[in-house]
Design an enzyme around this catalytic site. Structure first.
Site, PDB file in Angstrom:
ATOM      1  N   HIS A  20      -1.420   0.590  -9.565  1.00  0.00           N
ATOM      2  CA  HIS A  20      -2.153  -0.291  -8.647  1.00  0.00           C
ATOM      3  C   HIS A  20      -2.922  -1.389  -9.410  1.00  0.00           C
ATOM      4  O   HIS A  20      -4.147  -1.437  -9.382  1.00  0.00           O
ATOM      5  CB  HIS A  20      -3.121   0.540  -7.778  1.00  0.00           C
ATOM      6  CG  HIS A  20      -3.466  -0.136  -6.479  1.00  0.00           C
ATOM      7  ND1 HIS A  20      -3.654   0.527  -5.295  1.00  0.00           N
ATOM      8  CD2 HIS A  20      -3.659  -1.445  -6.177  1.00  0.00           C
ATOM      9  CE1 HIS A  20      -3.953  -0.323  -4.331  1.00  0.00           C
ATOM     10  NE2 HIS A  20      -3.960  -1.542  -4.850  1.00  0.00           N
ATOM     11  N   ARG A  43       0.849  -1.188   0.000  1.00  0.00           N
ATOM     12  CA  ARG A  43       0.000   0.000   0.000  1.00  0.00           C
ATOM     13  C   ARG A  43       0.883   1.235   0.000  1.00  0.00           C
ATOM     14  O   ARG A  43       2.001   1.202   0.533  1.00  0.00           O
ATOM     15  CB  ARG A  43      -0.866   0.045   1.275  1.00  0.00           C
ATOM     16  CG  ARG A  43      -2.149  -0.736   1.216  1.00  0.00           C
ATOM     17  CD  ARG A  43      -3.132  -0.151   0.214  1.00  0.00           C
ATOM     18  NE  ARG A  43      -4.376  -0.898   0.159  1.00  0.00           N
ATOM     19  CZ  ARG A  43      -4.642  -1.906  -0.687  1.00  0.00           C
ATOM     20  NH1 ARG A  43      -3.743  -2.294  -1.550  1.00  0.00           N
ATOM     21  NH2 ARG A  43      -5.829  -2.509  -0.669  1.00  0.00           N
ATOM     22  N   GLU A  91      -2.348   8.164  -3.853  1.00  0.00           N
ATOM     23  CA  GLU A  91      -2.896   7.708  -5.146  1.00  0.00           C
ATOM     24  C   GLU A  91      -4.192   8.441  -5.459  1.00  0.00           C
ATOM     25  O   GLU A  91      -4.963   8.688  -4.545  1.00  0.00           O
ATOM     26  CB  GLU A  91      -3.227   6.209  -5.075  1.00  0.00           C
ATOM     27  CG  GLU A  91      -2.021   5.322  -5.188  1.00  0.00           C
ATOM     28  CD  GLU A  91      -2.356   3.865  -4.877  1.00  0.00           C
ATOM     29  OE1 GLU A  91      -3.503   3.428  -5.115  1.00  0.00           O
ATOM     30  OE2 GLU A  91      -1.461   3.178  -4.371  1.00  0.00           O
TER      31      GLU A  91
HETATM   32  C1  DGY Z   1      -6.241  -5.387  -2.888  1.00  0.00           C
HETATM   33  O1  DGY Z   1      -7.131  -6.201  -3.151  1.00  0.00           O
HETATM   34  O2  DGY Z   1      -5.980  -5.014  -1.761  1.00  0.00           O
HETATM   35  C2  DGY Z   1      -5.487  -4.880  -4.051  1.00  0.00           C
HETATM   36  O3  DGY Z   1      -4.550  -3.944  -3.681  1.00  0.00           O
HETATM   37  C3  DGY Z   1      -6.474  -4.303  -5.028  1.00  0.00           C
HETATM   38  O4  DGY Z   1      -5.990  -4.456  -6.321  1.00  0.00           O
END
Ligand code: DGY
Length: 330
Positions: free
Chosen positions: A290, A243, A272
């Site tokens: 992402h 993240r 983001e």
């Molecule tokens: C998630 O599912 O957490 C991913 O980062 C989304 O693509």
């Protein structure tokens, strides 16, 4: 004939049309196929009108979003990560929170590995070099020269399902796998992915490639900053598929620019969809928007699981991936 009005739900982001049509058979759906992200005020209003909602990471579900949501029973995230949820606020409002684990594990691990390869072997940079017409300058020493993966050491921070998936892929490349995780894996799990648990410091010091796969929490904010980068080898690569906020993007850009780190591959960013301008200027960073879970099959499976969670909660059953378990007493 059933004269009962259909329960109202919100689908906060565009989903596959067939999935939407199926939902419309059982629900009155407030959809957002135009995919314009709601402002906090719009989201609050939308949630006040429904009993359930399908959302993604772009929707922050906190006390403010829930303030008018008197009939809301469930919010189903189309994502495994749920740092967009304030779970205690949801629990105290009696709103079930669900996510989409498992269905994206292999797809995301594949992508983590692909990003690692692209970064270490300078694939994106080499493609730009070719497109810019430099191929006639090909030479033994003058190509973008990368770092090997085979027989190097990969250090994985965050050894959940996806981290273990990456470790198993690394074994196929003859890599030594070390990991750091808050809780150590069982002996059987460690054996299955050939991984050795080490301290975070040892991992940073000895890994040739560091891959971040840990969930975002306040405690994990800037897990990698200037101090941590200083412990890493200047020849190392850093991959973040976890993240934004796990890495201090400013410190990373500075280290990459100053040659304190060989390269980075990033699928997630602080703030983001904006990317720090310093990162955009660098050639030794591979940037992705992402997309770790973005295959057709997996995105459909994520939507299907989110729908299954929503339906279960509204039918009084336990959603398969309920986060705030204390809300299910049935
Ligand atoms: C998630 O599912 O957490 C991913 O980062 C989304 O693509």
């Amino acid at each position: 004939m059933n004269t009962q009005p259909k329960p109202k739900i919100l689908v906060a982001r565009a989903i596959f049309p067939e999935a939407l049509a199926k939902l419309e058979e059982s629900f009155e759906v407030r959809s957002n196929q135009a995919d314009q992200i709601f402002t906090p005020a719009e989201l609050q209003k939308e949630l006040s009108m429904v009993v359930g909602a399908l959302v993604a990471g772009s929707e922050r579900i906190d006390a403010n979003a829930l303030a008018l949501a008197k009939n809301l029973k469930v919010v189903a995230n189309i994502s495994v990560g749920y740092n967009n949820f304030d779970v205690p606020a949801m629990t105290s409002s009696g709103v079930m929170a669900t996510n989409t684990p498992d269905v994206l594990t292999d797809t995301t691990a594949d992508f983590g590995f692909a990003l690692l390869m692209a970064t270490a072997r300078r694939i994106a940079e080499s493609e730009h070099w070719l497109r810019a017409g430099h191929w006639d300058k090909w030479s033994i020493v003058n190509n973008p020269l990368g770092m090997d993966l085979h027989h190097s050491t990969i250090g994985i921070i965050g050894m959940g399902r996806i981290g273990q998936g990456i470790a198993k892929r690394a074994l196929g490349f003859g890599m030594k796998v070390i990991y750091y995780n808050r809780s150590r894996l069982s002996e059987t799990e460690e054996k299955a992915c050939g991984a050795t648990h080490v301290s975070k410091e040892e991992l940073l010091r000895t890994a040739d490639h560091v891959v971040l796969v840990l969930p975002y929490t306040a405690n994990n904010h800037h897990t990698i900053g200037a101090k941590e980068i200083a412990h890493m080898k200047p020849t190392a690569t850093l991959i973040n598929i976890a993240r934004g906020g796990i890495v201090d993007d400013v410190a990373l850009a500075k280290a990459l620019k100053e040659g304190k780190l060989f390269a980075a591959g990033l699928d997630v960013f602080e703030g983001e969809p904006n990317v720090h301008p310093d990162l955009l200027k660098l050639s030794n960073v591979v940037l992705a928007p992402h997309i770790a879970s973005a295959t057709e099959k997996t995105r459909r499976a994520m939507v299907d699981l989110a729908v299954e969670n929503l339906r279960a909660a509204l039918d009084g059953k336990k959603p398969p991936s309920l986060i705030n378990q204390e809300l299910f007493t049935g």
